[in-house]
Design a protein around this motif. Structure first.
Motif, PDB file in Angstrom:
ATOM      1  N   ALA A 142       0.863  -1.128  -0.007  1.00 48.41           N
ATOM      2  CA  ALA A 142      -0.323  -0.144   0.025  1.00 48.41           C
ATOM      3  C   ALA A 142       0.916   1.183   0.025  1.00 48.41           C
ATOM      4  CB  ALA A 142      -0.967  -0.043   1.427  1.00 48.41           C
ATOM      5  N   ILE A 143       0.487   2.222  -0.615  1.00 46.06           N
ATOM      6  CA  ILE A 143       1.345   3.519  -0.758  1.00 46.06           C
ATOM      7  C   ILE A 143       1.192   4.320   0.204  1.00 46.06           C
ATOM      8  CG2 ILE A 143       1.262   3.416  -3.188  1.00 46.06           C
ATOM      9  CD1 ILE A 143      -0.738   5.734  -3.316  1.00 46.06           C
ATOM     10  N   SER A 144       0.462   4.271   1.328  1.00 49.11           N
ATOM     11  CA  SER A 144       0.255   4.953   2.586  1.00 49.11           C
ATOM     12  C   SER A 144      -0.413   4.012   3.596  1.00 49.11           C
ATOM     13  CB  SER A 144      -0.334   6.185   2.292  1.00 49.11           C
ATOM     14  OG  SER A 144      -1.938   5.911   2.091  1.00 49.11           O
ATOM     15  N   ASP A 145      -0.445   4.512   4.704  1.00 47.01           N
ATOM     16  CA  ASP A 145      -1.010   3.895   5.918  1.00 47.01           C
ATOM     17  C   ASP A 145      -2.550   3.805   5.835  1.00 47.01           C
ATOM     18  OD1 ASP A 145       1.378   3.330   7.446  1.00 47.01           O
ATOM     19  OD2 ASP A 145       1.287   5.254   8.467  1.00 47.01           O
ATOM     20  N   ALA A 146      -3.060   5.103   5.168  1.00 45.38           N
ATOM     21  CA  ALA A 146      -4.389   5.250   5.091  1.00 45.38           C
ATOM     22  C   ALA A 146      -4.821   4.260   3.979  1.00 45.38           C
ATOM     23  CB  ALA A 146      -4.773   6.717   4.391  1.00 45.38           C
ATOM     24  N   VAL A 147      -4.152   3.920   2.972  1.00 44.65           N
ATOM     25  CA  VAL A 147      -4.632   2.936   1.908  1.00 44.65           C
ATOM     26  C   VAL A 147      -4.570   1.583   2.580  1.00 44.65           C
ATOM     27  CG1 VAL A 147      -3.909   1.814  -0.070  1.00 44.65           C
ATOM     28  CG2 VAL A 147      -3.746   4.244  -0.078  1.00 44.65           C
ATOM     29  N   ALA A 148      -3.434   1.225   3.324  1.00 44.02           N
ATOM     30  CA  ALA A 148      -3.419  -0.103   3.989  1.00 44.02           C
ATOM     31  C   ALA A 148      -4.606  -0.242   5.021  1.00 44.02           C
ATOM     32  CB  ALA A 148      -2.114  -0.174   4.782  1.00 44.02           C
ATOM     33  N   LEU A 149      -4.967   0.605   5.836  1.00 45.75           N
ATOM     34  CA  LEU A 149      -5.993   0.517   6.604  1.00 45.75           C
ATOM     35  C   LEU A 149      -7.378   0.353   6.052  1.00 45.75           C
ATOM     36  CD1 LEU A 149      -7.015   0.810   9.649  1.00 45.75           C
ATOM     37  CD2 LEU A 149      -7.367   3.228   9.243  1.00 45.75           C
ATOM     38  N   ASN A 150      -7.572   1.053   4.796  1.00 41.68           N
ATOM     39  CA  ASN A 150      -8.722   1.075   4.295  1.00 41.68           C
ATOM     40  C   ASN A 150      -8.873  -0.390   3.280  1.00 41.68           C
ATOM     41  OD1 ASN A 150     -11.063   2.438   2.748  1.00 41.68           O
ATOM     42  ND2 ASN A 150      -9.896   1.450   0.953  1.00 41.68           N
ATOM     43  N   LEU A 151      -7.813  -1.003   2.821  1.00 41.69           N
ATOM     44  CA  LEU A 151      -7.693  -2.218   2.030  1.00 41.69           C
ATOM     45  C   LEU A 151      -8.223  -3.275   3.166  1.00 41.69           C
ATOM     46  CD1 LEU A 151      -7.039  -3.799  -0.459  1.00 41.69           C
ATOM     47  CD2 LEU A 151      -4.759  -3.811   0.211  1.00 41.69           C
ATOM     48  N   ASN A 152      -7.644  -3.464   4.183  1.00 43.49           N
ATOM     49  CA  ASN A 152      -7.752  -4.286   5.096  1.00 43.49           C
ATOM     50  C   ASN A 152      -9.236  -4.317   5.744  1.00 43.49           C
ATOM     51  OD1 ASN A 152      -5.558  -5.742   5.293  1.00 43.49           O
ATOM     52  ND2 ASN A 152      -4.503  -4.060   6.782  1.00 43.49           N
ATOM     53  N   SER A 153      -9.706  -3.100   5.897  1.00 43.11           N
ATOM     54  CA  SER A 153     -11.123  -2.964   6.106  1.00 43.11           C
ATOM     55  C   SER A 153     -12.162  -3.606   5.074  1.00 43.11           C
ATOM     56  CB  SER A 153     -11.403  -1.243   6.571  1.00 43.11           C
ATOM     57  OG  SER A 153     -12.718  -1.401   6.822  1.00 43.11           O
ATOM     58  N   HIS A 154     -11.746  -3.141   3.738  1.00 45.23           N
ATOM     59  CA  HIS A 154     -12.700  -3.785   2.788  1.00 45.23           C
ATOM     60  C   HIS A 154     -12.786  -5.342   2.710  1.00 45.23           C
ATOM     61  CE1 HIS A 154     -13.775  -4.445  -1.471  1.00 45.23           C
ATOM     62  NE2 HIS A 154     -12.669  -4.691  -1.697  1.00 45.23           N
ATOM     63  N   ILE A 164       4.625   0.977   1.525  1.00 47.00           N
ATOM     64  CA  ILE A 164       5.913   1.788   0.863  1.00 47.00           C
ATOM     65  C   ILE A 164       5.218   3.212   0.246  1.00 47.00           C
ATOM     66  CG2 ILE A 164       7.674   1.504  -0.799  1.00 47.00           C
ATOM     67  CD1 ILE A 164       7.620  -1.319  -0.669  1.00 47.00           C
ATOM     68  N   ASN A 165       5.742   4.191   1.035  1.00 46.87           N
ATOM     69  CA  ASN A 165       5.504   5.510   0.272  1.00 46.87           C
ATOM     70  C   ASN A 165       6.009   5.752  -1.047  1.00 46.87           C
ATOM     71  OD1 ASN A 165       5.924   6.772   3.716  1.00 46.87           O
ATOM     72  ND2 ASN A 165       3.894   6.313   2.582  1.00 46.87           N
ATOM     73  N   ASN A 166       5.206   6.282  -1.912  1.00 45.70           N
ATOM     74  CA  ASN A 166       5.883   6.741  -3.117  1.00 45.70           C
ATOM     75  C   ASN A 166       7.158   7.636  -3.142  1.00 45.70           C
ATOM     76  OD1 ASN A 166       3.658   5.243  -4.598  1.00 45.70           O
ATOM     77  ND2 ASN A 166       2.360   7.051  -4.804  1.00 45.70           N
ATOM     78  N   GLY A 167       7.817   7.616  -4.145  1.00 50.51           N
ATOM     79  CA  GLY A 167       9.067   8.581  -4.102  1.00 50.51           C
ATOM     80  C   GLY A 167       8.984   9.110  -5.597  1.00 50.51           C
ATOM     81  N   ILE A 168      10.104  10.219  -5.383  1.00 54.24           N
ATOM     82  CA  ILE A 168      10.102  10.850  -6.755  1.00 54.24           C
ATOM     83  C   ILE A 168      11.534  11.106  -6.849  1.00 54.24           C
ATOM     84  CG2 ILE A 168       8.056  11.982  -6.622  1.00 54.24           C
ATOM     85  CD1 ILE A 168       9.556  14.674  -5.850  1.00 54.24           C
ATOM     86  N   ASP A 169      12.043  11.554  -8.161  1.00 54.04           N
ATOM     87  CA  ASP A 169      13.625  11.957  -8.178  1.00 54.04           C
ATOM     88  C   ASP A 169      13.553  13.456  -7.659  1.00 54.04           C
ATOM     89  OD1 ASP A 169      16.129  12.737  -9.109  1.00 54.04           O
ATOM     90  OD2 ASP A 169      15.719  12.539 -11.118  1.00 54.04           O
TER      91      ASP A 169
END
Length: 359
Positions: A142-154, A164-169
């Protein structure tokens, strides 16, 4: 390792495609082969950028074809068999990848990244099907804690999701030369507010338009992105009588330069999985004003300014544009926060996921 990244379309406006693009250099530098597979071709595509990086790139179907065509199963199976790891992004790509494992006997490792806190499948009878599909994956990110929480709830169970948070150059935004305001059609003495986002239901550019109506004439809004609701926003700008101060630039390849030319970056959304352009704006050395919603909140809180309503947006924008000390302090905090989301850190974490034993 031979790693295949699978995505619906490799569009220059696709956030997931930009995430893949950010991690590729580190993966290749670590000695791995990385190839990109789009289910359906698209214009404009970021294929040229992937090829420059040393990736193999291919698409399974021509532009305009359906992402739900049954022929994708066999075509995808023929490609996947040659890879140690297949990393899927977005729906329906991650369904097709899972079905190749079920029906075509793929033996390698499957990884899926969930990019959003919400999707339409969560509101239907899809839950049982979703559980079946997710179980086919060896690792779920999941790209954030919020996404992980929502996915497990779903899914009503803990799938051992890795965040793993997204990253940029970072350097590409820090060192970018600003775009010419004259070419953008924005007065050089204007306070330039910029939002980079697709015009879709999850975004909220309409709030920025309403706020702009009540701001002085010296404030201009620049929107970068396309999407199904773009024309509705053009109409709204005209109805509000602010068309001369609103600039719809469409899909652009020079996002970093546009951000660098801005005074304030705005990220107005109803919901976000992460908010990649929020990090880009901060890395460009601009103060960020963003919606106080899960996903964005994790990235922005303590650095940029979060808002809950139109009044607070207006107050924040005016304060930043009239108080030099507040502006510089916010810029510095945003720069420091952006450093936490480097592409190298993201890629190293994905390499750990690819390398560990299957769950």
């Amino acid at each position: 390792m031979k790693i295949l990244q699978v995505i619906n379309r490799c569009s220059v406006a696709n956030g997931a495609a930009m995430v893949i693009q950010s991690m590729v250099p580190t993966l290749i530098a670590s000695g791995h082969q990385v190839d990109i597979l789009g289910l359906v071709d698209v214009t404009p595509s970021c294929a040229d950028r992937f090829i420059e990086m040393g990736c193999g790139y291919r698409v399974l179907m021509n532009e305009g074809k359906s992402l739900y065509s049954p022929s994708l199963l066999c075509k995808l199976a023929r490609v996947m068999k040659d890879y140690d790891v297949v990393h899927a992004h977005l729906f329906p790509s991650f369904y097709w990848v899972a079905l190749v494992k079920v029906f075509c006997g793929y033996k390698g490792k499957l990884v899926f990244t969930e990019h959003s806190t919400q999707n339409n499948r969560q509101k239907t009878i899809f839950r049982l099907i979703e559980r079946f599909i997710y179980r086919r994956y060896d690792n779920i990110v999941a790209i954030s804690d919020a996404v992980a929480l929502n996915l497990n709830s779903h899914l009503k169970r803990d799938y051992g999701v890795t965040v793993i948070n997204n990253g940029i150059d970072i350097a590409s935004f820090e060192l970018q030369e600003p775009a010419s305001r004259q070419e953008l059609g924005v007065p050089t003495d204007a306070v330039m507010l910029t939002q980079v986002a697709r015009f879709g239901p999850e975004k909220d550019q309409m709030t920025v338009l309403r706020v702009l109506k009540d701001l002085p004439q010296s404030y201009h809004a620049v929107f970068v992105g396309g999407g199904s609701l773009l024309e509705r926003h053009r109409e709204a700008a005209a109805e509000l009588g602010i068309s001369d101060r609103v600039h719809f630039l469409g899909i652009r390849r020079d996002v970093a330069a546009i951000l660098k030319a801005s005074d304030i970056v705005v990220m107005s959304s109803h919901f976000e999985g992460f908010g990649l352009t929020a990090v880009e704006g901060m890395a460009a050395g601009k103060p960020l004003v963003a919606s106080d919603v899960p996903g964005l909140r994790e990235v922005v809180k303590g650095a940029g300014i979060l808002f809950n309503d139109e009044k607070s947006v207006a107050e924040s924008v005016v304060a930043l544009s009239t108080d030099n000390i507040l502006y510089e302090d916010t810029v510095e905090k945003c720069r420091e926060r952006a450093l936490e989301y480097s592409a190298e850190k993201m890629a190293d974490k994905y390499l750990s996921v690819y390398s560990v034993a299957k769950i």
